[in-house]
Scaffold this active site. Structure first.
Site: not given
Length: 267
Positions: A2, A51, A247
């Protein structure tokens, strides 16, 4: 994982359900917190910081959580059936007379004194959705390592807090450079504009389904993220994907200039 807009929404939901209300149920299912009982205390506030989620509780306590890749907080009405995963994945339960907040698969859950919050969030750069947002400071942080690839610099929470892989891809596309372009190779005015654009995007998306393109047709809400081998929305060239810092990174080889991994050989 998220990103800042998602965490802001989670904090808003938790705050609406818990703030100002007495905790009638408290169950923290991690070994070091197994004996902690917060029942009888009032939740004062739930806030996001980048976050991170900070649930501040009467008595000078803060329950700090971070969702990372798989974690989630769900809020249920008093007699609503819980749905967020199997019971063995529940790590936290905070219940009031009207609502229950249930944390699933939380990889980070710790209780600390509110006055010690800086220990877990003090390293973060300006929060894109927080009262400390400072575009000048964020730009200066990004420029502090001019040799660093832009994609890596954008997701480094020490530079600016709240960006993840989705916004990294979208912001690099908007800047018309690949994620491997060194920050110092960008025109002088680009980095401040990029920091300001990041804040505008997160602020616009915090109350709606995420969209960076302004296009409302299905499947066209993002320029490049998750669109590998699909045509670029601007030029039609197939979007490419390659790993960056463990990633996936996405870019259009025509719209975005700069260094990039070689295309794989055709089979």
């Amino acid at each position: 994982m998220p990103e800042g807009d998602s965490i802001w929404r989670a904090a808003t939901r938790l705050h609406a359900a818990l703030a100002g209300r007495e905790l009638l149920r408290s169950d923290l299912r991690v070994p070091r917190l197994a004996t902690v009982d917060l029942t009888g205390r009032t939740t004062l506030d739930v806030a996001s910081r980048g976050k991170h989620l900070l649930t501040r509780i009467e008595g000078g306590l803060t329950l700090h959580s971070h969702l990372r890749m798989d974690g989630a907080w769900h809020v249920f009405a008093a007699r609503e059936k819980w749905h967020g995963g199997p019971a063995h994945e529940i790590r936290a339960i905070l219940g009031t007379a009207d609502h229950t907040a249930v944390g699933y698969r939380l990889p980070v859950l710790e209780l600390l004194r509110t006055c010690d919050e800086e220990r877990v969030v003090g390293h973060l750069g300006p929060d894109l959705l927080g009262p400390d947002w400072d575009p000048g400071k964020a730009a200066a942080n990004l420029l502090a390592s001019p040799e660093r690839p832009l994609g890596e610099a954008l997701v480094d929470q020490r530079n600016l807090a709240g960006l993840g892989n989705i916004y990294k891809a979208e912001l690099c596309f908007m800047a018309q450079v690949t994620p491997w372009t060194p920050v110092g190779a960008l025109p002088e005015s680009t980095v401040p504009r990029l920091a300001a654009a990041a804040q505008r995007l997160l602020a616009a998306n915090k109350d709606r389904p995420r969209n960076t393109t302004g296009i409302r047709r299905p499947g066209q809400d993002l320029f490049v993220y998750g669109r590998a081998r699909r045509p670029c929305l601007r030029c039609g060239t197939p979007i490419r994907e390659a790993p960056q810092d463990d990633r996936p990174a996405y870019w259009c080889p025509r719209c975005q200039s700069g260094p990039a991994p070689s295309a794989p050989p055709s089979s």
